[in-house]
Design an enzyme around this catalytic site. Structure first.
Site, mmCIF file in Angstrom:
data_model
loop_
_atom_site.group_PDB
_atom_site.id
_atom_site.type_symbol
_atom_site.label_atom_id
_atom_site.label_comp_id
_atom_site.label_asym_id
_atom_site.label_seq_id
_atom_site.Cartn_x
_atom_site.Cartn_y
_atom_site.Cartn_z
ATOM 1 N N SER A 238 -35.101 -35.601 -65.583
ATOM 2 C CA SER A 238 -35.861 -36.024 -64.404
ATOM 3 C C SER A 238 -37.039 -36.939 -64.739
ATOM 4 O O SER A 238 -37.561 -37.610 -63.854
ATOM 5 C CB SER A 238 -36.370 -34.808 -63.625
ATOM 6 O OG SER A 238 -37.389 -34.148 -64.343
ATOM 7 N N LYS B 256 -43.376 -33.064 -64.488
ATOM 8 C CA LYS B 256 -43.313 -34.084 -63.434
ATOM 9 C C LYS B 256 -44.593 -34.919 -63.454
ATOM 10 O O LYS B 256 -45.566 -34.572 -64.118
ATOM 11 C CB LYS B 256 -43.170 -33.445 -62.043
ATOM 12 C CG LYS B 256 -41.966 -32.547 -61.856
ATOM 13 C CD LYS B 256 -40.660 -33.286 -61.800
ATOM 14 C CE LYS B 256 -39.510 -32.316 -61.579
ATOM 15 N NZ LYS B 256 -38.224 -32.890 -61.867
#
Length: 195
Positions: free
Chosen positions: A54, A97
């Site tokens: 990700s 993230k």
């Protein structure tokens, strides 16, 4: 004089060593080292491994990061690590993230132009892997979010391969779940260095 010569020539008694003295010295050293390591990883920082893709291309799967915790306050653009309770529906791994917005800000995602707006201003995001496509994955349709105070809005740099704050089950993440900011890449060696 004779007494002096006798005292010089007389063998000195060997000092008796305690049989377990050296063992206890090393045991004490080991325990002290373990306590120091626990304190550092509890209050200062920790090491974590990137799981998944990700954050491609910024971070690769398996990359080892040092995460700074002490006194950390999230800022827009920081790469952070959140603990596992945040991501139980993602398989229970800690998530890595990027902070897109902090509490009190609004986020708008325009999938048609692959643009993210924070408080109405488009973000300059040279770190994104590829333009965002419209997500067919259920729950990833969020296009407008008002980030509550004490929370952050997170997205992966691989927008088409990241389950993040756009997902209805994750949404904005409470800052209490943040373990810290990724500040240094430890492995692989070709990527070693500050972030």
């Amino acid at each position: 004089m004779e007494e002096e010569n006798q005292s010089l020539s007389a063998p000195k008694k060997a000092e008796t060593k305690k049989p377990y003295g050296e063992f206890f010295y090393w045991l004490q050293t080991l325990v002290s080292a373990i306590v120091c390591i626990v304190l550092v990883f509890t209050f200062v920082g920790r090491v974590t491994r990137v799981v998944g893709h990700s954050m491609d291309p910024t971070l690769s799967e398996g990359e080892l990061l040092f995460v700074w915790s002490l006194g950390y306050e999230p800022k827009q653009g920081d790469i952070i690590v959140c603990n596992k309770t945040t991501a139980t529906f993602l398989g229970g791994d800690a998530i890595v993230k990027r902070v897109i917005a902090v509490g009190g800000q609004t986020v708008d995602v325009d999938y048609a132009t692959s643009t993210v707006y924070v408080d109405g201003e488009p973000l300059d995001e040279p770190y994104v892997l590829e333009p965002s496509g419209w997500f067919i994955q259920p729950g990833m349709e969020e296009t407008h979010v008002e980030v509550p105070e004490g929370s952050v809005f997170l997205m992966g740099d691989n927008r088409n391969g990241s389950t993040d704050s756009r997902h209805c089950e994750l949404g904005p993440v409470d800052t209490d779940y943040i373990l810290g900011k990724a500040v240094f890449s430890l492995f692989p060696f070709n990527k070693m260095g500050p972030m």
